[in-house]
Design a protein around this motif. Structure first.
Motif, short mmCIF file in Angstrom:
data_model
loop_
_atom_site.label_atom_id
_atom_site.label_comp_id
_atom_site.label_asym_id
_atom_site.label_seq_id
_atom_site.Cartn_x
_atom_site.Cartn_y
_atom_site.Cartn_z
N GLY A 1 -67.69 -24.30 28.66
CA GLY A 1 -67.57 -23.11 27.82
C GLY A 1 -68.79 -22.21 27.83
O GLY A 1 -68.93 -21.35 26.96
N SER B 1 -69.71 -19.69 29.85
CA SER B 1 -69.42 -18.27 30.03
C SER B 1 -68.71 -17.68 28.81
O SER B 1 -68.95 -16.53 28.44
N THR B 2 -67.85 -18.48 28.17
CA THR B 2 -67.19 -18.02 26.94
C THR B 2 -68.22 -17.78 25.84
O THR B 2 -68.17 -16.78 25.13
N ASN C 1 -70.23 -14.64 26.64
CA ASN C 1 -69.47 -13.43 26.32
C ASN C 1 -69.49 -13.15 24.83
O ASN C 1 -69.58 -12.00 24.40
N LYS D 1 -67.52 -9.07 28.28
CA LYS D 1 -66.65 -9.90 29.11
C LYS D 1 -67.23 -9.98 30.53
O LYS D 1 -66.52 -10.09 31.50
N ALA E 1 -64.88 -16.46 33.09
CA ALA E 1 -64.58 -17.79 32.57
C ALA E 1 -63.29 -18.28 33.21
O ALA E 1 -62.24 -17.65 33.06
N ASP F 1 -64.62 -20.27 21.55
CA ASP F 1 -63.43 -19.40 21.56
C ASP F 1 -63.37 -18.52 20.32
O ASP F 1 -63.07 -17.33 20.40
N ASP G 1 -66.02 -15.86 20.51
CA ASP G 1 -65.59 -14.83 21.46
C ASP G 1 -64.61 -13.87 20.80
O ASP G 1 -64.68 -12.65 20.99
#
Length: 356
Positions: free
Chosen positions: A14, A16-17, A20, A26, A30, A232, A235
């Motif tokens: 996770g 890159s999530t 971001n 963005k 991901a 998540d 994000d």
């Protein structure tokens, strides 16, 4: 100054999530396969500070400038990175460029997202990262102590390296005994000396409490800073405006974003403070190391300010908020005159006097 923080971990945990979410972008791809991030993504993030917001209003400033943090999303490593496996050499070189390391580990189950080792065990994942970093440090020190290079070192430096070599050979990370030693070890690229935070990436359902994975991480790493977040959710929050964010956080029972917790822990970890300058043209936050003297703090604004420093006029944020301006603080005896030996405090509002 701000600081640079690298997000590291095994592939598909996770990173890159989270990147971001931190950078409200963005930019970092991901995807569900290893080495999705090959070159590091870099993002500069404002450190939102309510104290600066208040100062800007009270001073009727035309501009407001937050201090910032640079986050680097570093490509996932695998076992054998120190010997060039996966993206090992690139990975290790990118870590050397950061001030602190966020060790991100996966603490949730999902059949949709593969794990590089085919099983979820965040304690093992952390051990893999630690081992590869230790092996890299061993290699650096052994090369420095080779006969051809040893003669380029001072006796004191040789003693330091020989001592750290013993620690590393026993599977222990490098610890510096003093600031001078720390500077030397950083200068030759030692990785395990860097401050670190462990971030447990959880699913939404587990976020309000611990799950078995996060308990395991804390049990195995009792001396480390550990933060639980859901990348998540962070994000999703990053794409909402202020009102939408407040409603969403209330709905899921979240009092404080994981990002805010991470930034605060980062400041504490690196022993950083914030001081402010405020006037009609601009209110601004500045990041300094704890125990920084007034001339050195002035130098973060402009190098000439440190050389030509005369004195600083200082007031606490609390007094500034109470009386409404520097002038009113002065009238009420709250504006202090400080000299070259003054240690700047977190939350000081400073006005520097320098020779032209």
């Amino acid at each position: 100054m701000g600081f640079k923080c690298g997000i590291v971990g095994l592939p598909n945990v996770g990173k890159s999530t989270l990147f971001n979410a931190l950078t409200a972008s963005k930019n970092a791809e991901a995807a569900n396969f290893p080495f999705c991030t090959i070159d590091p993504n870099i993002g500069i993030v404002d450190v939102v500070d309510e104290r600066l917001d208040k100062l800007t209003l009270l001073s009727k400033s035309k501009k407001k400038i937050y201090t910032n943090i640079t986050f680097v999303d570093i490509a996932g490593l695998v076992k054998g990175a120190s010997k060039g496996e996966g993206l090992g050499n690139k990975f290790l070189s990118h870590i050397r460029e950061v001030d602190a390391i966020i060790h991100l580990v996966r603490c949730f189950d999902s059949e949709k997202i593969t794990h590089v080792n085919s099983k979820i065990n965040p304690a093992d994942d952390l051990e893999t990262i630690k081992t590869e970093i230790i092996l890299s440090d061993l290699d650096i020190i052994q090369k420095k102590l080779e006969k051809s290079k040893k003669k380029l070192l001072k006796d004191k430096e040789i003693n330091i390296l020989e001592d750290k070599l013993k620690n590393l050979s026993n599977g222990n990370e490098v610890k510096a005994s003093n600031l001078e030693e720390e500077k030397f070890l950083n200068s030759i690229g030692i990785l395990s000396i860097k401050p670190k935070i462990i971030v447990c990436n959880m699913d939404e359902n587990s976020l309000s409490s611990e799950n078995d994975y996060t308990k395991l991480v804390k049990e195995k790493n009792p001396k480390e800073k550990v933060i639980n977040i859901c990348a998540d959710i962070e994000d999703q929050l990053s794409g909402l405006d202020k009102n939408e964010k407040e409603v969403f956080m209330k709905d899921i029972g979240l009092n404080k974003t994981g990002i805010n917790k991470l930034i605060k822990e980062g400041y504490d970890l690196l022993k950083l403070d914030t001081f402010f300058t405020s006037g009609p043209e601009e209110s601004r936050a500045w990041t300094i190391k704890k125990n920084t003297t007034a001339p050195r703090a002035a130098g973060t604004i402009h190098t000439d300010f440190e050389k030509n420093f005369i004195r600083a006029e200082a007031v606490t944020c609390e007094d500034f908020f109470k009386y409404g301006s520097a002038e009113k603080c002065k009238e009420n005896g709250k504006l202090r005159i400080e000299g070259k030996d003054y240690i700047v405090k977190d939350g000081d509002v400073l006005y520097f006097r320098v020779n032209p």
